[in-house]
Design an enzyme around this catalytic site. Structure first.
Site, PDB file in Angstrom:
ATOM      1  N   ASN A  10       1.552  -0.927   0.236  1.00  0.00           N
ATOM      2  CA  ASN A  10      -0.358   0.226  -0.100  1.00  0.00           C
ATOM      3  C   ASN A  10       0.813   1.100  -0.093  1.00  0.00           C
ATOM      4  O   ASN A  10       1.091   1.487   0.867  1.00  0.00           O
ATOM      5  CB  ASN A  10      -0.480   0.371   0.819  1.00  0.00           C
ATOM      6  CG  ASN A  10      -1.284   1.155   1.167  1.00  0.00           C
ATOM      7  OD1 ASN A  10      -1.908   1.812   0.598  1.00  0.00           O
ATOM      8  ND2 ASN A  10      -2.275   1.767   2.264  1.00  0.00           N
ATOM      9  N   TRP A  11       1.056   1.637  -1.450  1.00  0.00           N
ATOM     10  CA  TRP A  11       1.862   3.181  -1.493  1.00  0.00           C
ATOM     11  C   TRP A  11       1.697   4.504  -0.686  1.00  0.00           C
ATOM     12  O   TRP A  11       2.136   5.038  -0.932  1.00  0.00           O
ATOM     13  CB  TRP A  11       2.204   3.144  -2.984  1.00  0.00           C
ATOM     14  CG  TRP A  11       3.485   2.219  -3.284  1.00  0.00           C
ATOM     15  CD1 TRP A  11       3.647   1.309  -2.430  1.00  0.00           C
ATOM     16  CD2 TRP A  11       4.182   1.939  -4.321  1.00  0.00           C
ATOM     17  NE1 TRP A  11       4.300   0.865  -3.129  1.00  0.00           N
ATOM     18  CE2 TRP A  11       4.739   1.385  -4.838  1.00  0.00           C
ATOM     19  CE3 TRP A  11       3.721   2.968  -5.824  1.00  0.00           C
ATOM     20  CZ2 TRP A  11       5.280   0.683  -6.193  1.00  0.00           C
ATOM     21  CZ3 TRP A  11       3.953   2.388  -7.263  1.00  0.00           C
ATOM     22  CH2 TRP A  11       4.970   1.550  -7.002  1.00  0.00           C
ATOM     23  N   LYS A  12       0.463   4.362  -0.027  1.00  0.00           N
ATOM     24  CA  LYS A  12      -0.293   5.620   0.732  1.00  0.00           C
ATOM     25  C   LYS A  12      -0.513   6.713  -0.430  1.00  0.00           C
ATOM     26  O   LYS A  12      -0.797   6.161  -2.138  1.00  0.00           O
ATOM     27  CB  LYS A  12      -0.089   5.938   1.981  1.00  0.00           C
ATOM     28  CG  LYS A  12       0.190   4.762   2.666  1.00  0.00           C
ATOM     29  CD  LYS A  12      -0.046   4.934   4.144  1.00  0.00           C
ATOM     30  CE  LYS A  12       0.570   3.939   4.722  1.00  0.00           C
ATOM     31  NZ  LYS A  12       0.462   3.922   6.659  1.00  0.00           N
ATOM     32  N   HIS A  96     -10.049   1.183   5.288  1.00  0.00           N
ATOM     33  CA  HIS A  96      -8.008   1.840   5.168  1.00  0.00           C
ATOM     34  C   HIS A  96      -8.071   2.387   7.039  1.00  0.00           C
ATOM     35  O   HIS A  96      -9.549   3.606   6.829  1.00  0.00           O
ATOM     36  CB  HIS A  96      -7.289   2.216   4.563  1.00  0.00           C
ATOM     37  CG  HIS A  96      -5.725   1.522   5.105  1.00  0.00           C
ATOM     38  ND1 HIS A  96      -5.436   3.483   6.386  1.00  0.00           N
ATOM     39  CD2 HIS A  96      -4.941   1.315   4.676  1.00  0.00           C
ATOM     40  CE1 HIS A  96      -4.111   2.588   6.491  1.00  0.00           C
ATOM     41  NE2 HIS A  96      -3.618   1.184   5.647  1.00  0.00           N
ATOM     42  N   GLU A  98      -7.019   4.956   7.427  1.00  0.00           N
ATOM     43  CA  GLU A  98      -6.609   6.566   8.018  1.00  0.00           C
ATOM     44  C   GLU A  98      -7.481   7.370   6.788  1.00  0.00           C
ATOM     45  O   GLU A  98      -7.585   7.925   6.946  1.00  0.00           O
ATOM     46  CB  GLU A  98      -5.384   6.781   6.490  1.00  0.00           C
ATOM     47  CG  GLU A  98      -4.106   6.140   7.438  1.00  0.00           C
ATOM     48  CD  GLU A  98      -2.407   5.782   6.514  1.00  0.00           C
ATOM     49  OE1 GLU A  98      -2.939   5.889   5.229  1.00  0.00           O
ATOM     50  OE2 GLU A  98      -1.608   4.958   7.559  1.00  0.00           O
ATOM     51  N   GLU A 168      -5.271  -4.988  10.241  1.00  0.00           N
ATOM     52  CA  GLU A 168      -4.447  -4.177  11.141  1.00  0.00           C
ATOM     53  C   GLU A 168      -4.843  -3.251  11.980  1.00  0.00           C
ATOM     54  O   GLU A 168      -5.563  -1.906  11.846  1.00  0.00           O
ATOM     55  CB  GLU A 168      -4.069  -3.226   9.628  1.00  0.00           C
ATOM     56  CG  GLU A 168      -3.692  -3.074   8.224  1.00  0.00           C
ATOM     57  CD  GLU A 168      -3.126  -3.154   7.521  1.00  0.00           C
ATOM     58  OE1 GLU A 168      -2.629  -2.414   6.573  1.00  0.00           O
ATOM     59  OE2 GLU A 168      -3.908  -1.482   6.775  1.00  0.00           O
ATOM     60  N   GLY A 174       2.591   2.474  10.489  1.00  0.00           N
ATOM     61  CA  GLY A 174       3.526   3.096  11.127  1.00  0.00           C
ATOM     62  C   GLY A 174       4.257   3.687  11.557  1.00  0.00           C
ATOM     63  O   GLY A 174       4.916   4.765  11.808  1.00  0.00           O
ATOM     64  N   SER A 214       3.260  -2.127  10.716  1.00  0.00           N
ATOM     65  CA  SER A 214       4.845  -2.308  10.753  1.00  0.00           C
ATOM     66  C   SER A 214       5.997  -3.454   9.853  1.00  0.00           C
ATOM     67  O   SER A 214       6.155  -4.700  10.262  1.00  0.00           O
ATOM     68  CB  SER A 214       5.130  -1.734  11.961  1.00  0.00           C
ATOM     69  OG  SER A 214       4.728  -0.321  12.101  1.00  0.00           O
ATOM     70  N   GLY A 236       5.255   0.940   4.609  1.00  0.00           N
ATOM     71  CA  GLY A 236       6.151   1.887   3.950  1.00  0.00           C
ATOM     72  C   GLY A 236       7.543   0.509   3.607  1.00  0.00           C
ATOM     73  O   GLY A 236       8.205   1.010   2.621  1.00  0.00           O
TER      74      GLY A 236
HETATM   75  C1  PEP Z   1      -0.389   0.830   6.063  1.00  0.00           C
HETATM   76  O1  PEP Z   1      -1.085   1.464   5.044  1.00  0.00           O
HETATM   77  O2  PEP Z   1      -1.535  -0.977   5.782  1.00  0.00           O
HETATM   78  C2  PEP Z   1       0.201  -0.145   6.498  1.00  0.00           C
HETATM   79  C3  PEP Z   1       0.031  -1.340   7.196  1.00  0.00           C
HETATM   80  O3  PEP Z   1       1.188   0.273   7.147  1.00  0.00           O
HETATM   81  P1  PEP Z   1       3.038   0.364   7.595  1.00  0.00           P
HETATM   82  O4  PEP Z   1       3.101  -1.034   6.648  1.00  0.00           O
HETATM   83  O5  PEP Z   1       3.760   0.859   6.346  1.00  0.00           O
HETATM   84  O6  PEP Z   1       3.278  -0.012   9.196  1.00  0.00           O
END
Ligand code: PEP
Length: 256
Positions: A10-12, A96, A98, A168, A174, A214, A236
């Site tokens: 997931n590049w966000k 998600h 976010e 998640e 993050g 993460s 990330g």
């Molecule tokens: C995500 O954006 O879904 C995610 C899990 O981010 P990260 O791996 O950076 O924690």
């Protein structure tokens, strides 16, 4: 393992078209690390989808990070499911954390998106997870199974069996902190039990459940080794092609 493991990035809101092209080229140079028993996908910004479709190694599928649940209309700034499907998009994220937090998306709205994604022949990736105070209050499983049942509401058992859920924990995204593999497995098992009860044991058996939060090359295998976790949704660490390929290799190691 009957379910095909899935490594999804997931590049966000990261990467220009030029940066996406450089990623695809670099990953292409390491494509021998992408074992064919594993499925791969990148959920990219809309502007990068075209270059990725043309340049990503064939094993890596296209994903989108969002969609609006209407066929077309006066929805300035939004993208319709048919537009994504026409483009060859296979996966679409919905729910998600976010988007739940920053854009106030409700379980009901997320459910509309899930139905629209399925109706357009794409695979929904429903993201669920507890925040830190819910974790402290010991209500993780109730929160997460509630999000799953509301998010997938109205789908048939067959559709649920082909869907993907990404567990998640919000506090792990993050942050550099992860759930323990045991805790993530326990939540995944609770999701499967709720799906078996609400739809069918076959739907629960088919549903793929990813862990996210993460995930990195050095910890991805510890999650995928769990019987009810079928892969990872990675933010990330998916931005760097070498790190993406290293996670692919780590998952391959679990299969051997
Ligand atoms: C995500 O954006 O879904 C995610 C899990 O981010 P990260 O791996 O950076 O924690």
């Amino acid at each position: 393992m009957a379910r095909t493991p899935l490594l999804m990035g997931n590049w966000k809101m990261y990467k220009t078209v030029a940066e996406a092209r450089a990623f695809a080229e670099a990953l292409g140079q390491q494509s021998q690390k992408l074992d064919s028993r594993i499925e791969y996908a990148i959920c990219a910004p809309y502007t990068c989808l075209h270059v990725l479709r043309v340049m990503l190694p064939a094993q890596v599928r296209l994903g989108a990070q969002n969609v609006f649940p209407e066929k077309e209309g006066a929805y300035t700034g939004e993208i319709a499911p048919g537009m994504l499907a026409e483009f060859g998009t296979k996966y679409v994220l919905a729910g998600h954390s976010e988007r739940r937090m920053l854009f106030g998306e409700s379980d009901q709205f997320i459910n509309q998106k899930i139905k629209a994604i399925v109706a357009n022949g794409m695979t929904p990736v429903l993201c669920v997870g507890e925040n830190s105070s819910q974790k402290e209050d010991g209500v993780t499983k109730e929160v997460v199974t509630g999000q799953v049942l509301q998010g997938l509401d109205g789908l048939t058992a067959d559709e649920v069996g082909r869907a993907v859920v990404a567990y998640e924990p919000v506090w792990a995204i993050g942050s550099g902190k992860t759930a323990t593999p045991d805790d993530a497995e326990e939540v995944a098992r609770a999701i499967r039990a709720a799906v078996a009860e609400t739809w069918s044991p076959e739907a629960a058996e088919g549903l793929r459940i990813l862990y996210g939060g993460s995930v990195k090359p050095d910890n991805v295998a510890s999650f995928v080794r769990e019987p009810d976790l079928d892969g990872a949704l990675v933010g990330g660490a998916s931005l760097d092609p070498t790190s993406f390929a290293a996670m692919a290799e780590a998952i391959k190691g679990v299969l051997e």
